[in-house]
Design a protein around this motif. Structure first.
Motif, PDB file in Angstrom:
ATOM      1  N   SER A   3       0.832  -1.205   0.000  1.00 19.60           N
ATOM      2  CA  SER A   3       0.000   0.000   0.000  1.00 19.60           C
ATOM      3  C   SER A   3       0.867   1.256   0.000  1.00 19.60           C
ATOM      4  CB  SER A   3      -0.930  -0.003   1.216  1.00 19.60           C
ATOM      5  OG  SER A   3      -0.195   0.004   2.429  1.00 19.60           O
ATOM      6  N   ASN A   7       0.872   4.057  -2.931  1.00 19.84           N
ATOM      7  CA  ASN A   7       0.636   5.472  -2.645  1.00 19.84           C
ATOM      8  C   ASN A   7       1.736   6.356  -3.227  1.00 19.84           C
ATOM      9  OD1 ASN A   7      -1.738   4.980  -1.228  1.00 19.84           O
ATOM     10  ND2 ASN A   7      -0.704   4.822   0.756  1.00 19.84           N
ATOM     11  N   LYS A  11       1.439   9.196  -6.190  1.00 15.06           N
ATOM     12  CA  LYS A  11       1.966  10.555  -6.036  1.00 15.06           C
ATOM     13  C   LYS A  11       2.787  10.966  -7.252  1.00 15.06           C
ATOM     14  CE  LYS A  11       2.377  10.606  -0.970  1.00 15.06           C
ATOM     15  NZ  LYS A  11       3.356  10.691   0.158  1.00 15.06           N
TER      16      LYS A  11
END
Length: 318
Positions: A3, A7, A11
């Motif tokens: 995860s 993420n 970004k």
């Protein structure tokens, strides 16, 4: 952990500059293909008997070797390798490509990996430093993850982006080369390598994959250095400036030093070009592929020990 990596990848992809980098890199590759096509159209087809040209080249190489008073063993090995490959071409009627093909263009496009590296360095230099400058580092660290996992997820995301940029160069070069130059004569689409004292024919596609992988080593280590500077000094400008300078000038400076000092073989850029052991000659006499791999691993370890060691132990303040 997955995860965190996801993420960080999101970004990177959400940044407007990311799409611009990918588009610009693809444009650079296509522009290089267009320029190559234009230059070949102006030069016209190559004339003359290629076998006679190779025979003349071998004669010149042998005379240079015999006329030289002192010849470095590495230079003698490289010259003997080139002579053997030329003789193999003449004997087995394997003509060198007279004009560009999709394969030769893809091989030449490996030099454009430095542009991909430039864009990845920008991402690597800012992925940690920006957390400090934007004040988001404390929010990130309150999550229930160890610091080293947070930093590792950022590093993995950067390397995934690097692989994406390498794929862009490889795929766009292949598509551009196929459209502009075609596949060429099938009999000529082989790579000749000098292995264990004999010339062997190798799969050209696999050779290109190896070329791209080995040519990306110097960029990969500079990305690791930019990431380390970003994590240690929290300064993206310093990371970008130093890494880009070394990307552009590191090889040239190392070549100048290697011509005068044997200790240059311990520098980073003397060892990152592993293709010198396949299609060239070592930068410094006595260097081996095992030595270069060892030096690469040492630099790699130093960069990561600094980045992870300092980031995980110091106090965080913004």
């Amino acid at each position: 952990m997955l995860s965190l990596i996801y993420n960080e990848w999101v970004k990177i992809c959400k940044q407007k500059s990311t799409l611009l980098m990918i588009a610009l890199l693809a444009l650079i590759v296509m522009a290089a293909g267009g320029l190559t096509k234009y230059m070949e159209s102006k030069a016209g087809p190559a004339a003359g008997d290629w076998k006679q040209a190779l025979q003349a080249e071998n004669t010149s190489l042998k005379q240079n070797m015999e006329g030289a008073e002192i010849v470095a063993p590495s230079l003698r090995e490289y010259t003997n390798k080139q002579i053997a490959i030329n003789e193999y071409r003449i004997k087995h009627d394997v003509a060198p490509a007279k004009e560009s093909t999709v394969w030769t263009f893809m091989n030449d496009s490996a030099d454009l990996i430095s542009f991909a590296g430039l864009f990845v360095i920008i991402i690597a230099a800012g992925i940690v430093a920006h957390e400090f400058s934007w004040g988001t580092i404390k929010i990130l660290l309150v999550k229930p993850f160890n610091r080293w996992k947070i930093l590792l997820s950022k590093y993995i995301a950067v390397n995934l982006f690097f692989l994406l940029m390498l794929a862009v160069v490889f795929v766009i070069a292949g598509a551009t080369g196929f459209v502009l130059f075609g596949t060429g004569v099938a009999a000529n689409n082989v790579h000749l390598a000098f292995v264990n004292g004999a010339v062997v024919e190798q799969n050209l596609f696999l050779y290109l994959v190896k070329t791209y992988a080995l040519n990306s080593l110097s960029v990969y280590l500079l990305v690791a250095m930019a990431f380390m500077i970003s994590a240690v000094f929290r300064n993206s400008s310093l990371a970008i400036g130093l890494s880009v300078f070394l990307l552009l000038m590191g090889g040239t400076i190392t070549n100048l030093l290697a011509s005068k000092f044997d200790w240059a073989k311990y520098s980073l850029f003397a060892n990152t070009n592993l293709m010198q052991y396949y299609d060239g000659m070592p930068l410094v006499e006595g260097m081996t592929i095992g030595f270069s791999i060892t030096m690469i691993l040492i630099y790699f370890a130093i960069f990561h020990l600094l980045a992870f060691g300092i980031f995980t132990k110091r106090d965080i303040s913004v």
